[in-house]
Design a protein around this motif. Structure first.
Motif, short mmCIF file in Angstrom:
data_model
loop_
_atom_site.label_atom_id
_atom_site.label_comp_id
_atom_site.label_asym_id
_atom_site.label_seq_id
_atom_site.Cartn_x
_atom_site.Cartn_y
_atom_site.Cartn_z
N ALA A 1 0.87 -0.11 -4.67
CA ALA A 1 0.34 0.72 -3.59
C ALA A 1 1.34 0.87 -2.45
O ALA A 1 1.33 1.89 -1.75
N THR A 2 2.20 -0.13 -2.24
CA THR A 2 3.16 -0.05 -1.13
C THR A 2 4.24 0.99 -1.38
O THR A 2 4.82 1.52 -0.42
N ARG B 1 9.32 -2.45 3.02
CA ARG B 1 9.37 -3.87 2.68
C ARG B 1 8.08 -4.27 1.97
O ARG B 1 7.13 -4.74 2.60
N PRO B 2 7.99 -4.07 0.65
CA PRO B 2 6.75 -4.40 -0.06
C PRO B 2 6.29 -5.83 0.12
O PRO B 2 5.09 -6.11 0.19
N PHE B 3 7.23 -6.79 0.23
CA PHE B 3 6.86 -8.19 0.36
C PHE B 3 6.26 -8.51 1.73
O PHE B 3 5.72 -9.60 1.92
N LEU B 4 6.37 -7.58 2.68
CA LEU B 4 5.82 -7.81 4.01
C LEU B 4 4.49 -7.09 4.22
O LEU B 4 3.89 -7.24 5.29
N ASP B 5 4.04 -6.36 3.24
CA ASP B 5 2.79 -5.61 3.38
C ASP B 5 1.60 -6.56 3.53
O ASP B 5 1.50 -7.58 2.83
N ALA C 1 -0.03 1.61 5.50
CA ALA C 1 0.00 2.14 4.15
C ALA C 1 -0.73 3.49 4.09
O ALA C 1 -0.32 4.40 3.38
N ASP C 2 -1.79 3.61 4.86
CA ASP C 2 -2.55 4.85 4.96
C ASP C 2 -2.70 5.18 6.44
O ASP C 2 -3.39 4.46 7.17
N PRO C 3 -2.05 6.25 6.92
CA PRO C 3 -2.14 6.57 8.36
C PRO C 3 -3.57 6.70 8.88
O PRO C 3 -3.82 6.47 10.06
N ALA C 4 -4.51 7.04 7.99
CA ALA C 4 -5.90 7.18 8.43
C ALA C 4 -6.49 5.85 8.88
O ALA C 4 -7.49 5.81 9.60
N ASP C 5 -5.84 4.73 8.45
CA ASP C 5 -6.34 3.41 8.83
C ASP C 5 -6.12 3.09 10.30
O ASP C 5 -6.56 2.03 10.78
N ALA C 6 -5.43 3.97 11.03
CA ALA C 6 -5.21 3.73 12.46
C ALA C 6 -6.55 3.55 13.18
O ALA C 6 -6.65 2.78 14.14
N ALA C 7 -7.58 4.23 12.69
CA ALA C 7 -8.90 4.12 13.33
C ALA C 7 -9.51 2.73 13.14
O ALA C 7 -10.40 2.34 13.89
N ARG C 8 -9.02 1.96 12.13
CA ARG C 8 -9.57 0.63 11.85
C ARG C 8 -8.87 -0.47 12.64
O ARG C 8 -9.31 -1.62 12.62
N ALA D 1 12.22 -3.37 -10.66
CA ALA D 1 11.21 -3.18 -11.69
C ALA D 1 10.01 -2.43 -11.15
O ALA D 1 9.42 -1.57 -11.83
N LEU D 2 9.63 -2.74 -9.90
CA LEU D 2 8.48 -2.09 -9.26
C LEU D 2 8.72 -0.59 -9.10
O LEU D 2 7.86 0.24 -9.44
N LEU D 3 9.87 -0.21 -8.56
CA LEU D 3 10.19 1.21 -8.39
C LEU D 3 10.24 1.92 -9.74
O LEU D 3 9.79 3.07 -9.87
N HIS D 4 10.77 1.24 -10.74
CA HIS D 4 10.83 1.78 -12.10
C HIS D 4 9.43 2.06 -12.62
O HIS D 4 9.14 3.14 -13.14
N ALA D 5 8.52 1.08 -12.46
CA ALA D 5 7.16 1.23 -12.95
C ALA D 5 6.39 2.31 -12.20
O ALA D 5 5.56 3.03 -12.77
N ALA D 6 6.66 2.42 -10.88
CA ALA D 6 5.95 3.40 -10.06
C ALA D 6 6.53 4.81 -10.19
O ALA D 6 6.02 5.74 -9.57
N ARG D 7 7.63 4.93 -10.96
CA ARG D 7 8.30 6.21 -11.16
C ARG D 7 8.77 6.81 -9.84
O ARG D 7 8.66 8.02 -9.60
#
Length: 590
Positions: A222-223, A430-434, A80-87, A249-255
């Motif tokens: 967030a996804t 795939r938001p449901f796989l996050d 979700a955040d490429p910077a998390d590669a360090a974690r 609905a999610l894509l609609h809400a997230a614009r």
């Protein structure tokens, strides 16, 4: 799509012949044309890490293999955040991924919460082998150019069309469990597993319900937030059901700009309801009809042998050809999305049929999951299935057991192999796989999720415009319960809209569930003609009885048998079948 393979020597450096063998067999295990594969390698003291991809470049992801201070990293999937590669290999990182970490004398691979980006492992007298493709691990571990199938492991493929274990079709190759890591150092192997989250009690007030739904909603938002910068609309595969409706609905809400497509005939409920959803959300909608005869009285389907070859090639014998696997196309960076694995938000497979939530009924469900159709199988195959069921039967919380079975196997084995079809042609979201979404969902009470109140609340939170659009298939579970307890006026004003049941004929017809005599004949010929290969697993007389009628009555089971039969009789690895005619399957009443 990315493919990884790691080698760790037990006593000395890895022989050059083993490295050459890995380079030679990757084209067999990577289901894309050889000329689009590019790779990188890293070699250290007693450890090697290979990575291959058909992605044109690494600009949207971390490099295929990156060398950092003190370690080498490979990432399969996305963060979700490429910077998390360090974690990495942390199990709370957002995204859908597996991680591969190497340094001199050490090799680590890890899975996320649903292992949908899988890790497979095997061992030889001299080496530990880990990889993202089971067949590649098997071929790298073999001393000779031969494939050895695990016959008893395949019994679950025939029962369910996917694996209900950590086994694979290949002897000696196992799948790493969810939220697990395998560490190889000094010739030894250590596997560490983090348990799935424990569900909290169901909230008892409207305020607490809103808070719980808000946490899940925030994880979903967030996804898709990065998709606002995609530069073009997301293509969402939309049906009339629950899971893709949440995503619209999610894509609609997230614009996030998006358009939708629906596969099916104009009279199918999926198409009818998807049109309504698209109209409410004011998005472009495209309907893709299946190939039909000129008179539109039948659909044209590819020959089962071609379908099975492509499924075996893509899914490595871990998904049935009954499923529709996305075929290969050249890689595209265009963002796509579908509702696969949305049942995570509604207590997994429990939601499909279960109405009786008593202890005995739920135990029967667990038993039937692992050893259904017992008459069809040999005593040895049934004994093997019962051993696989024992750990789940022993769990005192049956709802939790079934919920976790869905994550471990339906997502972690079926979805993990089936999604390879779409991964090789792009980078689907795939938001449901996050990782964060799954953790948030599993932390909610199974009974509450099973009621479907959670996902209905999500839809209203994201897109209240969809409040009165009917649902395809069965009604909302919580709405049925409300209607049974409340007066008629309450149902008219407070209960969600009626559902649109799928008819058994006409618009809701599917060639997969009504295969007709011509398709049945092809399935029968392969299964009965190759029965000797199946006899360690199934009873021949029962298989013959299954195909006794002109049209097979259990088409999914017939396809599962067909898939395993073609695997064991050598269809793949091998050249793609040629010269096979397509088959016409008539629509009922035509």
């Amino acid at each position: 799509m990315r493919v990884y393979l790691g080698l760790a020597a037990k006593r000395q450096d890895i022989p050059a012949r083993v490295l050459d063998r890995v380079r030679a067999v990757v084209e067999t295990a990577f289901p894309v044309p050889a000329d689009v594969i590019r790779g990188r390698e890293w070699h250290g003291r007693g450890v090697s890490l290979f990575g291959w991809t058909n992605e044109p470049d690494d600009s949207r992801q971390p490099p295929l293999i990156s060398e950092e201070t003190g370690r080498v990293l490979g990432l399969n999937g996305h963060l979700a955040d490429p910077a998390d590669a360090a974690r990495l290999p942390g199990d709370t990182v957002g995204g859908c991924f597996s991680a591969w970490i190497a340094r001199d004398g050490e090799l680590t691979a890890s899975t996320a919460i649903n292992r949908v980006c899988p890790v497979f492992y095997a061992e030889t007298p001299d080496l530990h082998v880990v990889g993202s493709r089971a067949l590649l691990v098997h071929l790298a571990a073999q001393q000779v150019d031969r494939i050895d199938h695990d016959l008893m492991a395949l019994q679950t493929m025939i029962r369910q069309g996917f694996f209900l274990s950590d086994e694979t079709p290949y002897k000696g190759v196992s799948a790493l469990r969810p939220s697990s890591r395998i560490d190889l150092r000094g010739g030894s192997r250590t596997i560490t597993e983090t348990p799935l989250p424990e569900a909290a009690p169901a909230p008892t007030s409207a305020r607490r319900k809103r808070a719980a739904v808000d946490e899940l909603a925030d994880a979903l938002l967030a996804t898709v937030a990065p998709l606002r910068e995609a530069g073009e609309p997301v293509n969402l595969a939309l049906t009339g059901g629950r899971d893709t409706r949440i995503l619209a609905a999610l894509l609609h809400a997230a614009r996030v700009p998006f358009r939708v497509t629906t596969n099916g005939l104009d009279t199918h409920p999926d198409v009818i309801l998807a049109r309504q959803i698209a109209a409410r959300l004011k998005v472009e909608h495209t309907v893709i009809a299946p190939p039909q005869t000129a008179a539109k009285d039948a659909v044209i389907v590819e020959h089962p042998l071609s379908r099975a070859w492509e499924t075996l090639r893509t899914c490595e014998g871990m998904t049935s050809a009954y499923e529709s696997i996305v075929s290969y196309l050249p890689y595209s960076g265009k963002p796509t999305m579908s509702g696969q694995s949305g049942e995570t938000l509604r207590a997994g497979s429990l939601n499909l049929l279960q109405t009786d939530l008593g202890d005995k009924a739920l135990l029967r469900r667990i038993n039937n999951t692992f050893y259904k159709d017992e008459k069809l199988f040999t005593a040895e195959a049934n004994a093997h299935a019962r051993e696989l069921a024992k750990p789940w039967q022993a769990r005192p919380n049956r709802l939790e057991a079934l919920d976790h079975i869905y994550i471990w196997y339906k997502v972690g084995r079926w979805q993990a192999s089936a999604r390879a079809g779409s991964l090789r042609r792009g980078d689907p979201v795939r938001p449901f796989l996050d990782n964060r979404v799954v953790r948030a969902a599993l932390s909610l009470d199974q009974g509450w999720r099973l009621s479907e109140e959670v996902i209905y609340s999500l839809i209203l939170r994201f897109a209240p415009e969809l409040r009165d659009v009917p649902i395809e298939g069965k009604p909302w579970r919580f709405a049925e319960a409300m209607a049974a307890r409340r007066p008629r006026w309450f149902e008219r004003t407070h209960v969600p809209p009626a559902h649109m049941p799928t008819p058994r004929t006409g618009g809701g017809w599917s060639w997969r569930t009504s295969p007709g005599p011509a398709l049945t004949d092809v399935l029968r010929e392969q299964v009965l003609g190759g029965l000797d290969a199946l006899t360690p697993i199934v009873n021949p007389d029962e298989v013959r009885a299954l195909f006794a009628d002109p049209v097979v009555k259990k088409p999914a089971l017939a396809w599962h048998l067909y898939t395993v039969s073609t695997l064991l009789t050598g269809l793949y690895p091998g050249k793609e079948p040629e010269g096979l005619d397509a088959i016409s399957v008539s629509r009922p009443g035509a």
